[in-house]
Design a protein around this motif. Sequence first.
Motif, PDB file in Angstrom:
ATOM      1  N   LEU A 166      21.107  -6.351  64.542  1.00  0.00           N
ATOM      2  CA  LEU A 166      21.673  -6.411  65.892  1.00  0.00           C
ATOM      3  C   LEU A 166      21.628  -5.031  66.539  1.00  0.00           C
ATOM      4  CD1 LEU A 166      24.763  -8.704  65.232  1.00  0.00           C
ATOM      5  CD2 LEU A 166      22.880  -9.226  66.792  1.00  0.00           C
ATOM      6  N   ASN A 167      21.999  -4.012  65.774  1.00  0.00           N
ATOM      7  CA  ASN A 167      22.015  -2.661  66.316  1.00  0.00           C
ATOM      8  C   ASN A 167      20.623  -2.189  66.707  1.00  0.00           C
ATOM      9  OD1 ASN A 167      21.819   0.536  65.338  1.00  0.00           O
ATOM     10  ND2 ASN A 167      23.544   0.063  66.664  1.00  0.00           N
ATOM     11  N   SER A 168      19.639  -2.445  65.852  1.00  0.00           N
ATOM     12  CA  SER A 168      18.270  -2.017  66.169  1.00  0.00           C
ATOM     13  C   SER A 168      17.711  -2.757  67.372  1.00  0.00           C
ATOM     14  CB  SER A 168      17.357  -2.230  64.954  1.00  0.00           C
ATOM     15  OG  SER A 168      17.217  -3.616  64.657  1.00  0.00           O
ATOM     16  N   SER A 169      18.324  -3.895  67.699  1.00  0.00           N
ATOM     17  CA  SER A 169      17.888  -4.668  68.867  1.00  0.00           C
ATOM     18  C   SER A 169      18.661  -4.284  70.120  1.00  0.00           C
ATOM     19  CB  SER A 169      18.061  -6.168  68.590  1.00  0.00           C
ATOM     20  OG  SER A 169      17.304  -6.571  67.469  1.00  0.00           O
ATOM     21  N   GLY A 170      19.630  -3.364  69.984  1.00  0.00           N
ATOM     22  CA  GLY A 170      20.334  -2.864  71.156  1.00  0.00           C
ATOM     23  C   GLY A 170      21.839  -3.027  71.148  1.00  0.00           C
ATOM     24  N   ALA A 171      22.408  -3.787  70.205  1.00  0.00           N
ATOM     25  CA  ALA A 171      23.854  -3.998  70.172  1.00  0.00           C
ATOM     26  C   ALA A 171      24.574  -2.703  69.815  1.00  0.00           C
ATOM     27  CB  ALA A 171      24.203  -5.097  69.177  1.00  0.00           C
ATOM     28  N   LYS A 172      25.650  -2.394  70.539  1.00  0.00           N
ATOM     29  CA  LYS A 172      26.394  -1.154  70.312  1.00  0.00           C
ATOM     30  C   LYS A 172      27.785  -1.399  69.735  1.00  0.00           C
ATOM     31  CE  LYS A 172      26.505   2.037  73.385  1.00  0.00           C
ATOM     32  NZ  LYS A 172      26.702   2.745  74.683  1.00  0.00           N
ATOM     33  N   TYR A 173      28.392  -2.537  70.055  1.00  0.00           N
ATOM     34  CA  TYR A 173      29.784  -2.776  69.677  1.00  0.00           C
ATOM     35  C   TYR A 173      29.851  -4.000  68.770  1.00  0.00           C
ATOM     36  CZ  TYR A 173      30.105   0.179  73.813  1.00  0.00           C
ATOM     37  OH  TYR A 173      29.926   1.188  74.725  1.00  0.00           O
ATOM     38  N   ILE A 174      29.923  -3.771  67.450  1.00  0.00           N
ATOM     39  CA  ILE A 174      29.855  -4.844  66.461  1.00  0.00           C
ATOM     40  C   ILE A 174      31.114  -4.803  65.596  1.00  0.00           C
ATOM     41  CG2 ILE A 174      28.520  -5.875  64.590  1.00  0.00           C
ATOM     42  CD1 ILE A 174      26.087  -4.246  65.626  1.00  0.00           C
ATOM     43  N   ILE A 175      31.940  -5.835  65.709  1.00  0.00           N
ATOM     44  CA  ILE A 175      33.128  -5.955  64.871  1.00  0.00           C
ATOM     45  C   ILE A 175      32.747  -6.680  63.586  1.00  0.00           C
ATOM     46  CG2 ILE A 175      35.476  -6.827  64.691  1.00  0.00           C
ATOM     47  CD1 ILE A 175      35.597  -7.002  67.697  1.00  0.00           C
ATOM     48  N   MET A 176      33.107  -6.092  62.445  1.00  0.00           N
ATOM     49  CA  MET A 176      32.902  -6.740  61.150  1.00  0.00           C
ATOM     50  C   MET A 176      34.229  -6.761  60.386  1.00  0.00           C
ATOM     51  SD  MET A 176      29.162  -5.550  59.696  1.00  0.00           S
ATOM     52  CE  MET A 176      29.317  -6.658  58.285  1.00  0.00           C
ATOM     53  N   PRO A 177      34.994  -7.855  60.477  1.00  0.00           N
ATOM     54  CA  PRO A 177      36.197  -7.963  59.649  1.00  0.00           C
ATOM     55  C   PRO A 177      35.792  -8.183  58.200  1.00  0.00           C
ATOM     56  CG  PRO A 177      36.208  -9.539  61.493  1.00  0.00           C
ATOM     57  CD  PRO A 177      34.821  -9.038  61.340  1.00  0.00           C
ATOM     58  N   ASN A 178      36.484  -7.538  57.281  1.00  0.00           N
ATOM     59  CA  ASN A 178      36.170  -7.781  55.881  1.00  0.00           C
ATOM     60  C   ASN A 178      36.802  -9.090  55.416  1.00  0.00           C
ATOM     61  OD1 ASN A 178      38.859  -7.109  55.614  1.00  0.00           O
ATOM     62  ND2 ASN A 178      38.523  -5.291  54.382  1.00  0.00           N
ATOM     63  N   LEU A 179      36.455  -9.521  54.194  1.00  0.00           N
ATOM     64  CA  LEU A 179      37.069 -10.730  53.657  1.00  0.00           C
ATOM     65  C   LEU A 179      38.559 -10.495  53.460  1.00  0.00           C
ATOM     66  CD1 LEU A 179      34.668 -12.124  50.909  1.00  0.00           C
ATOM     67  CD2 LEU A 179      35.021 -12.971  53.221  1.00  0.00           C
ATOM     68  N   PRO A 180      39.382 -11.492  53.747  1.00  0.00           N
ATOM     69  CA  PRO A 180      40.822 -11.333  53.516  1.00  0.00           C
ATOM     70  C   PRO A 180      41.140 -11.399  52.034  1.00  0.00           C
ATOM     71  CG  PRO A 180      40.358 -13.569  54.158  1.00  0.00           C
ATOM     72  CD  PRO A 180      39.046 -12.828  54.276  1.00  0.00           C
ATOM     73  N   ASP A 207      26.921   2.135  63.648  1.00  0.00           N
ATOM     74  CA  ASP A 207      28.323   2.139  64.060  1.00  0.00           C
ATOM     75  C   ASP A 207      28.897   0.736  63.885  1.00  0.00           C
ATOM     76  OD1 ASP A 207      28.102   4.758  64.708  1.00  0.00           O
ATOM     77  OD2 ASP A 207      28.387   4.509  66.868  1.00  0.00           O
ATOM     78  N   ILE A 208      29.957   0.619  63.102  1.00  0.00           N
ATOM     79  CA  ILE A 208      30.600  -0.658  62.839  1.00  0.00           C
ATOM     80  C   ILE A 208      32.080  -0.546  63.181  1.00  0.00           C
ATOM     81  CG2 ILE A 208      31.232  -2.371  61.087  1.00  0.00           C
ATOM     82  CD1 ILE A 208      28.282  -2.359  61.655  1.00  0.00           C
ATOM     83  N   ILE A 209      32.602  -1.534  63.880  1.00  0.00           N
ATOM     84  CA  ILE A 209      34.037  -1.638  64.102  1.00  0.00           C
ATOM     85  C   ILE A 209      34.575  -2.436  62.918  1.00  0.00           C
ATOM     86  CG2 ILE A 209      35.871  -2.320  65.680  1.00  0.00           C
ATOM     87  CD1 ILE A 209      33.768  -2.343  67.923  1.00  0.00           C
ATOM     88  N   ALA A 210      34.845  -1.746  61.833  1.00  0.00           N
ATOM     89  CA  ALA A 210      35.254  -2.398  60.589  1.00  0.00           C
ATOM     90  C   ALA A 210      36.751  -2.679  60.625  1.00  0.00           C
ATOM     91  CB  ALA A 210      34.905  -1.518  59.394  1.00  0.00           C
ATOM     92  N   ALA A 211      37.121  -3.956  60.472  1.00  0.00           N
ATOM     93  CA  ALA A 211      38.521  -4.371  60.529  1.00  0.00           C
ATOM     94  C   ALA A 211      39.002  -4.749  59.134  1.00  0.00           C
ATOM     95  CB  ALA A 211      38.689  -5.546  61.483  1.00  0.00           C
ATOM     96  N   ASP A 212      40.185  -4.306  58.781  1.00  0.00           N
ATOM     97  CA  ASP A 212      40.716  -4.522  57.433  1.00  0.00           C
ATOM     98  C   ASP A 212      41.571  -5.782  57.389  1.00  0.00           C
ATOM     99  OD1 ASP A 212      41.360  -4.247  54.815  1.00  0.00           O
ATOM    100  OD2 ASP A 212      42.244  -2.243  54.991  1.00  0.00           O
ATOM    101  N   THR A 213      40.920  -6.941  57.497  1.00  0.00           N
ATOM    102  CA  THR A 213      41.633  -8.209  57.426  1.00  0.00           C
ATOM    103  C   THR A 213      42.265  -8.403  56.054  1.00  0.00           C
ATOM    104  OG1 THR A 213      39.969  -9.071  58.939  1.00  0.00           O
ATOM    105  CG2 THR A 213      41.434 -10.665  57.940  1.00  0.00           C
ATOM    106  N   TYR A 214      41.650  -7.846  55.022  1.00  0.00           N
ATOM    107  CA  TYR A 214      42.200  -7.941  53.658  1.00  0.00           C
ATOM    108  C   TYR A 214      43.625  -7.382  53.633  1.00  0.00           C
ATOM    109  CZ  TYR A 214      42.441  -7.625  48.557  1.00  0.00           C
ATOM    110  OH  TYR A 214      42.818  -7.780  47.243  1.00  0.00           O
ATOM    111  N   LYS A 215      43.791  -6.189  54.166  1.00  0.00           N
ATOM    112  CA  LYS A 215      45.113  -5.573  54.142  1.00  0.00           C
ATOM    113  C   LYS A 215      46.060  -6.270  55.114  1.00  0.00           C
ATOM    114  CE  LYS A 215      45.766  -1.170  53.399  1.00  0.00           C
ATOM    115  NZ  LYS A 215      45.864   0.316  53.514  1.00  0.00           N
TER     116      LYS A 215
END
Length: 598
Positions: free
Chosen positions: A166-180, A217-225
């Motif tokens: 996605l990033n190489s195709s132009g996406a800048k803002y990517i949210i990736m929540p981890n596994l809970p 650049d990843i908007i990494a969210a800590d859903t686990y915690k």
Amino acid sequence: MSLKLKSTATALAIFGLSHTLHAPAQTFSNVIVFGDSLSDGGVYGSRFTTNPGFTAAEYLAQDFGFTITPSTQGGSNYAQGGARVASDSASTPSGFAQRSVSTQVKEYLSSTSYAADPNALYVLQGGANDIFQNLAAVQQGAMTNAQFQSSLISAGATLSAQAALLNSSGAKYIIMPNLPNLGVTPAFASTMPALASQTAQGFNTVVQTVASQTGVDIIAADTYKLISEVVANPSQYGFSNATGVACTTASSLTCNPNTLVSANAPNTYVFADGVHPSTATQRLNAQYLTSIVRAPTQISLLGAAPLAGSAARMRSLQASLAHSDNNTWHTFIDYDRTRTTFEQSKSNANTFLAGVDHKLGKGNAGISFGYQQYSGSFGNNAGKFTLKEPSVGLYYSQLLGDGGTSGNLIANLNYGALNTSNLKRTIQLGAATRTETGDTSGQHWSAGIAAQFNLGKYAQGKASHGPMVRLNYEDIKIDGYAEQSTSSTAMTFDKQTRHGLTAALGYQTRATLGAWTPYAQLNYEFDGTRGNDVRAHLTSMYGSFTTPALETRDGFRVQVGTGVRIASATQLNLNVGSTLGKNSGKELSANLGLDAHF
């Protein structure tokens, strides 16, 4: 990951079309979602929650002004319940296409000729169904423990690869929540909590390792915690039950108001079924994600607020030095209050300035001492701060022409030391209001020159008129800092800078009416300062990301004021002003000062 597997037929039965528990100002052009059942907006006619509630991805989109629908219905939500990262899913119903997360990403990129919208917000998550279905295969003897581990490593690496694509195709803002934390879900809490938690952690580690290597650049969210915190203290977040399920049906997909354990279960239960969150938990997850995405732009207000201090300082000098009359000594004291609005954020600047100057050639040269305090709000009850700026400056003023009839010139150089106090970022999580605190410091250099010219007189010589111009250079630096807690919402912010030129060009008229010297000004203001996109990340997570810094727009300013001679060599100065036509950086100011020459 060393696995000792137990029989979990009952738990696995509810995973038929399952996802995991992880869900999933700036202005975005759209919200685009890839994932499985937690993000599925209705591919199968209903959602995996306490229907008719929405998913976290949908609530997130609403927070940014969008209503998203499934891509199978022409919308931007590509998520499909039961989807695995890259493999066919055993839980996809007959008659529905196999749409893994990687397939969903390809569907989107194919529709855009592999030119992803750079201004959209993307949600990318997955992996739980790979765990569920491969775990079942191990229990059935169709897969070894080693193959199970290998499959999860492959799935985690492939999920990270989708972010890179996605990033190489132009996406800048990517949210990736981890596994809970799967070990705290009803499906696993009473059977294999440690194993489920360790497996989720292992998958998250793979995703983190590969994603960190890509440099995306990843908007990494800590859903686990986050889900661990909620289950550990459910009443704090407005829940009364974190161990049972709200639905009487095996899967929340078929859950509705008629199949609830109680009428208010969507709001009081953490879980809808064994692994899927209730409507209230979905909304809480969205609040969490929204707070992360908005935080860097909100914190950029620290770098924008001091601009009001420079403008106030110049207003104070212009009001006071116009009456210095090139005397041997001149002194002044001044107070200015300016309210600035940046989109939803606001800042109130209180500026105290005092100076003393002495005749030097055809002008006066002096030194000023100031104290600015900026009290800001991030808007939407998202927090506040106080930024203090003790400052020192040098200035020079000179009357132009005989007796000042042709105008005046003012130049100044100023340095301020910036320090925060009461820096708080507030996050609403269900019924809980969580506050993250931190402290930082910085510095502020500014240099400016302003001139006013009298082109003519009217009203029997009692009034004059002419153009005016102002040019300032601003250099603001704010140090990076980390919020002080260890919670799932604590973030770290890198240093930020804001520098560039501000300018004003306008016209004024001024009169002398006995002891009163009223004036009116109309300027067009240009703001060429730009703040860097603030880089941030959750303190507990990998990587980092940026969102755009707040900006001040160009626009008009109208200002009216007067001097009042209260003694032969002493004058009171007051003025009020307001910007016009600005949708960001709108200002309203009031100024009161006293100056004397001798």
